[in-house]
Design a protein around this motif. Structure first.
Motif, PDB file in Angstrom:
ATOM      1  N   ALA A   1       0.834  -1.194   0.000  1.00 24.46           N
ATOM      2  CA  ALA A   1       0.000   0.000   0.000  1.00 24.46           C
ATOM      3  C   ALA A   1       0.874   1.252   0.000  1.00 24.46           C
ATOM      4  O   ALA A   1       2.019   1.234   0.455  1.00 24.46           O
ATOM      5  CB  ALA A   1      -0.917  -0.002   1.225  1.00 24.46           C
TER       6      ALA A   1
ATOM      7  N   ASP B   1      -3.347   5.129  -8.894  1.00 23.49           N
ATOM      8  CA  ASP B   1      -4.420   5.083  -7.901  1.00 23.49           C
ATOM      9  C   ASP B   1      -3.952   4.271  -6.694  1.00 23.49           C
ATOM     10  O   ASP B   1      -3.713   3.073  -6.813  1.00 23.49           O
ATOM     11  CB  ASP B   1      -5.651   4.432  -8.530  1.00 23.49           C
ATOM     12  CG  ASP B   1      -6.817   4.324  -7.557  1.00 23.49           C
ATOM     13  OD1 ASP B   1      -6.706   4.818  -6.417  1.00 23.49           O
ATOM     14  OD2 ASP B   1      -7.842   3.727  -7.947  1.00 23.49           O
TER      15      ASP B   1
ATOM     16  N   ALA C   1      -5.551   3.012  -4.398  1.00 24.26           N
ATOM     17  CA  ALA C   1      -6.476   1.925  -4.096  1.00 24.26           C
ATOM     18  C   ALA C   1      -6.217   0.689  -4.949  1.00 24.26           C
ATOM     19  O   ALA C   1      -6.671  -0.415  -4.612  1.00 24.26           O
ATOM     20  CB  ALA C   1      -7.921   2.391  -4.286  1.00 24.26           C
ATOM     21  N   ASP C   2      -5.488   0.836  -6.036  1.00 20.94           N
ATOM     22  CA  ASP C   2      -5.186  -0.282  -6.930  1.00 20.94           C
ATOM     23  C   ASP C   2      -3.904  -0.949  -6.472  1.00 20.94           C
ATOM     24  O   ASP C   2      -2.803  -0.498  -6.776  1.00 20.94           O
ATOM     25  CB  ASP C   2      -5.046   0.215  -8.372  1.00 20.94           C
ATOM     26  CG  ASP C   2      -4.811  -0.920  -9.355  1.00 20.94           C
ATOM     27  OD1 ASP C   2      -4.740  -2.095  -8.921  1.00 20.94           O
ATOM     28  OD2 ASP C   2      -4.680  -0.640 -10.560  1.00 20.94           O
ATOM     29  N   ARG C   3      -4.026  -2.056  -5.747  1.00 20.70           N
ATOM     30  CA  ARG C   3      -2.858  -2.759  -5.207  1.00 20.70           C
ATOM     31  C   ARG C   3      -2.243  -3.709  -6.235  1.00 20.70           C
ATOM     32  O   ARG C   3      -1.256  -4.376  -5.946  1.00 20.70           O
ATOM     33  CB  ARG C   3      -3.266  -3.555  -3.960  1.00 20.70           C
ATOM     34  CG  ARG C   3      -3.760  -2.699  -2.797  1.00 20.70           C
ATOM     35  CD  ARG C   3      -2.629  -2.041  -2.058  1.00 20.70           C
ATOM     36  NE  ARG C   3      -1.685  -3.015  -1.528  1.00 20.70           N
ATOM     37  CZ  ARG C   3      -1.861  -3.669  -0.379  1.00 20.70           C
ATOM     38  NH1 ARG C   3      -2.946  -3.450   0.371  1.00 20.70           N
ATOM     39  NH2 ARG C   3      -0.950  -4.535   0.050  1.00 20.70           N
TER      40      ARG C   3
END
Length: 311
Positions: free
Chosen positions: A35, A59, A61-63
């Motif tokens: 993260a 982004d 949030a895009d792991r």
């Protein structure tokens, strides 16, 4: 200091502007990546003695993927030329990180200023500010309109973004966004040195956060020899005039993570247990410098005769 390190695959190469190449990196086995928060960067190992830092601009949030963007610099030190000319789609590249010395602090209002490739750490900050319901504006400048990266993505924010190509409007109108900002406003700026210097001249230190790609000129006293005690290793070394703490520690057989050796990336930040550092980096804030709890050992030295480091 521990750090994620892996070989990632260049899944996609696409030009975000003239001379700006965006790369999407994924793990070859589809594993999730660590993260990260807006302002973070990664170290990219391009070859022996060729390592560079690039801001994450995708982004958070895009792991599954990390995105970076690299400006082609014909007169650079070889990193951008390698990425543009030799790092192809499907190739693997070793990365370390992420690290973050440019965090987006909570605030009701923001003023963002970006110059050229300095848009990369700012881009995810805009999305975070938007999601938090903060009031914000961005002033974004560069040489020409075609050289400004990610302008299509920025279009969704409407008139909160001012795009100001220098060949059309001249230098950025900093007074229009920085003079008389309301209380509680934070200013974030990234770009070339002259832009950062101009913004620093207009902003009180407490509200301004900057990230530099090149080291800031430092005003320091004369160098002198000093002693460094390495608490974990049980060693004591002498740092001569003209030799860095980093090089002295490594010569003593102590492994330390490092990258830029210029005081701009923060990789070699080390805890100070005793003594007063002579800070010569371009990363730590004035508050962090005054606290003296850490130092960047690639460039900083000692104001006394002895330091004790957590190495």
């Amino acid at each position: 200091m521990t750090s994620y390190e892996a070989e990632l695959v260049v899944e996609r190469r696409e030009f975000a502007a003239d001379g700006v190449l965006a790369l999407t990196l994924r793990h070859p086995l589809g594993e999730q990546l660590p993260a990260w928060e807006p302002g973070a960067h990664i170290d990219v190992v391009l070859g022996p003695d060729l390592e560079r830092q690039y801001s994450l601009c995708g982004d958070p949030a895009d792991r599954t993927a990390w995105r970076i963007a690299v400006l082609r610099e014909p007169d650079g030190r070889g990193g951008s030329a390698y990425v543009h000319g030799q790092l192809g789609q499907g190739d693997k590249v070793r990365v370390r990180g992420p690290r973050n010395h440019f965090r987006l602090e909570p605030a009701p209002r923001y003023r963002f200023v970006a110059g050229g490739i300095g848009i990369t750490p700012i881009l995810p900050m805009l999305a975070a500010a938007e999601a938090a319901g903060a009031e914000w504006t961005l002033l974004y400048g560069g040489r020409t309109r075609n050289s400004l990266a990610f302008t299509e993505e920025l279009g969704r924010y409407g008139d909160r973004v001012t795009v100001a190509p220098q060949d059309e409007v001249g230098l950025l109108d900093l007074p229009s966004v920085l003079d008389g900002v309301p209380d509680g406003t934070l200013v974030y700026c990234c770009g070339p040195g002259p832009l950062l210097d101009a913004v620093e001249a207009r902003c009180p230190g407490g509200i301004l956060h900057v990230e530099r790609f090149q080291p800031k000129a430092q005003v320091s006293g004369a160098d002198s020899e000093f002693e460094v005690v390495l608490e974990q290793s049980g060693k004591t070394v002498t740092v001569p005039v003209g030799v860095s703490v980093l090089d002295t520690v490594r010569a003593a057989g102590v492994e330390v993570l490092f990258s830029c050796t210029e005081g701009t990336c923060g990789t070699c930040e080390t805890d100070v247990l005793e003594g007063t550092p002579d800070h010569r980096d371009s990363v730590l804030s004035e508050e962090e410098r005054a606290a003296g709890e850490t130092m960047l050992i690639c460039v900083s030295r000692c104001l006394g005769k002895r330091l004790v480091l957590d190495l």
